[in-house]
Design a protein around this motif. Structure first.
Motif, short mmCIF file in Angstrom:
data_model
loop_
_atom_site.label_atom_id
_atom_site.label_comp_id
_atom_site.label_asym_id
_atom_site.label_seq_id
_atom_site.Cartn_x
_atom_site.Cartn_y
_atom_site.Cartn_z
N GLU A 90 0.82 -1.21 0.00
CA GLU A 90 0.00 0.00 0.00
C GLU A 90 0.86 1.26 0.00
O GLU A 90 0.45 2.30 -0.53
CB GLU A 90 -0.95 0.01 1.21
CG GLU A 90 -2.07 -1.01 1.08
CD GLU A 90 -2.88 -1.16 2.36
OE1 GLU A 90 -2.70 -0.36 3.31
OE2 GLU A 90 -3.68 -2.11 2.42
N SER A 91 2.05 1.17 0.58
CA SER A 91 2.93 2.35 0.62
C SER A 91 3.76 2.49 -0.66
O SER A 91 4.57 3.40 -0.77
CB SER A 91 3.84 2.30 1.84
OG SER A 91 4.78 1.26 1.72
N GLY A 92 3.55 1.57 -1.60
CA GLY A 92 4.22 1.69 -2.89
C GLY A 92 5.46 0.83 -3.08
O GLY A 92 6.13 0.92 -4.09
N VAL A 93 5.78 0.01 -2.10
CA VAL A 93 6.94 -0.87 -2.22
C VAL A 93 6.57 -2.01 -3.16
O VAL A 93 5.59 -2.70 -2.96
CB VAL A 93 7.36 -1.44 -0.84
CG1 VAL A 93 8.48 -2.46 -1.00
CG2 VAL A 93 7.77 -0.32 0.09
N GLU A 94 7.40 -2.17 -4.20
CA GLU A 94 7.16 -3.26 -5.15
C GLU A 94 8.12 -4.40 -4.88
O GLU A 94 9.26 -4.19 -4.45
CB GLU A 94 7.34 -2.75 -6.58
CG GLU A 94 6.30 -1.71 -6.96
CD GLU A 94 6.44 -1.24 -8.40
OE1 GLU A 94 7.12 -1.92 -9.19
OE2 GLU A 94 5.88 -0.17 -8.70
N LYS A 95 7.65 -5.60 -5.11
CA LYS A 95 8.43 -6.81 -4.84
C LYS A 95 9.80 -6.76 -5.53
O LYS A 95 10.80 -7.16 -4.95
CB LYS A 95 7.63 -8.03 -5.30
CG LYS A 95 8.27 -9.34 -4.97
CD LYS A 95 7.38 -10.56 -5.21
CE LYS A 95 6.65 -10.52 -6.51
NZ LYS A 95 5.91 -11.75 -6.81
N GLU A 96 9.83 -6.24 -6.72
CA GLU A 96 11.07 -6.19 -7.49
C GLU A 96 12.13 -5.31 -6.85
O GLU A 96 13.32 -5.46 -7.09
CB GLU A 96 10.81 -5.68 -8.92
CG GLU A 96 9.93 -6.60 -9.74
CD GLU A 96 8.44 -6.45 -9.44
OE1 GLU A 96 8.01 -5.39 -8.92
OE2 GLU A 96 7.70 -7.41 -9.67
N HIS A 97 11.72 -4.37 -6.00
CA HIS A 97 12.66 -3.44 -5.37
C HIS A 97 12.91 -3.75 -3.90
O HIS A 97 13.58 -2.97 -3.21
CB HIS A 97 12.15 -2.00 -5.53
CG HIS A 97 12.05 -1.59 -6.97
ND1 HIS A 97 10.86 -1.57 -7.63
CD2 HIS A 97 12.99 -1.23 -7.86
CE1 HIS A 97 11.06 -1.20 -8.88
NE2 HIS A 97 12.35 -1.00 -9.05
N TYR A 101 15.26 -2.26 -0.06
CA TYR A 101 14.76 -2.02 1.29
C TYR A 101 15.45 -2.95 2.28
O TYR A 101 15.71 -2.58 3.41
CB TYR A 101 13.25 -2.19 1.34
CG TYR A 101 12.53 -1.13 0.55
CD1 TYR A 101 12.26 0.12 1.10
CD2 TYR A 101 12.14 -1.36 -0.77
CE1 TYR A 101 11.62 1.11 0.37
CE2 TYR A 101 11.50 -0.38 -1.51
CZ TYR A 101 11.24 0.85 -0.94
OH TYR A 101 10.62 1.82 -1.66
N LYS A 102 15.75 -4.16 1.83
CA LYS A 102 16.44 -5.11 2.69
C LYS A 102 17.80 -4.56 3.09
O LYS A 102 18.20 -4.65 4.25
CB LYS A 102 16.60 -6.45 1.97
CG LYS A 102 17.24 -7.52 2.82
CD LYS A 102 17.34 -8.82 2.06
CE LYS A 102 18.11 -9.81 2.90
NZ LYS A 102 18.75 -10.83 2.11
N THR A 103 18.50 -3.93 2.17
CA THR A 103 19.80 -3.32 2.46
C THR A 103 19.64 -2.22 3.51
O THR A 103 20.44 -2.12 4.45
CB THR A 103 20.42 -2.75 1.17
OG1 THR A 103 20.54 -3.80 0.22
CG2 THR A 103 21.78 -2.15 1.44
N LEU A 104 18.60 -1.42 3.38
CA LEU A 104 18.33 -0.37 4.35
C LEU A 104 18.03 -0.96 5.73
O LEU A 104 18.54 -0.48 6.75
CB LEU A 104 17.16 0.50 3.87
CG LEU A 104 16.72 1.62 4.81
CD1 LEU A 104 17.86 2.61 5.04
CD2 LEU A 104 15.51 2.33 4.24
N ILE A 105 17.23 -2.00 5.77
CA ILE A 105 16.89 -2.65 7.04
C ILE A 105 18.14 -3.23 7.69
O ILE A 105 18.34 -3.09 8.90
CB ILE A 105 15.82 -3.75 6.81
CG1 ILE A 105 14.48 -3.10 6.41
CG2 ILE A 105 15.65 -4.62 8.04
CD1 ILE A 105 13.45 -4.07 5.86
#
Length: 120
Positions: A90-97, A101-105
């Motif tokens: 819903e916040s716009g995060v797409e599976k392909e990207h 986000y994993k790197t940021l986490i």
């Protein structure tokens, strides 16, 4: 406590699209032995065998060793993860990207660990 290793192996194997023969061959165990495990005829396979199966299925060992006691907890956690995934979508995060986000986490976790270590 009823350990459901056989059922878990069967379900994960089906999800992964593997036949009984394919899993047995890749795990280097006999098809009949694997069949007995899946049908709970052998309810006490060695940890060595379970590890071999987990490696082929590419799952954490814990995924195969879920007990009746843990099923309700697992279902609750699964629903929490599903809610989290829906929020991400819903916040716009797409599976392909997601790898970005994993790197940021991972960075945030690293930063938190280092800041906690400095406190001691």
């Amino acid at each position: 406590m009823n350990i459901m290793i056989g059922r878990n192996i069967h379900e994960i194997r089906k999800i992964k699209g593997l036949t009984l023969s394919e899993l047995a061959e890749r795990a280097k165990i006999s098809k009949s032995y694997l069949s007995n495990i899946e049908r709970n005829l052998n309810q006490n396979p060695s940890i060595h065998i379970i590890i071999k199966i987990a490696v082929v299925l590419n799952v954490d060992l814990k995924a195969l060793i879920v007990t009746d006691i843990n099923v309700e907890t697992q279902q609750y956690l699964d629903s929490e993860w599903i809610d989290f995934i829906n929020e991400l979508k819903e916040s716009g995060v797409e599976k392909e990207h997601f790898h970005e986000y994993k790197t940021l986490i991972e960075f945030i976790n690293w930063k938190n660990q280092n800041s906690n270590e400095k406190k001691y």
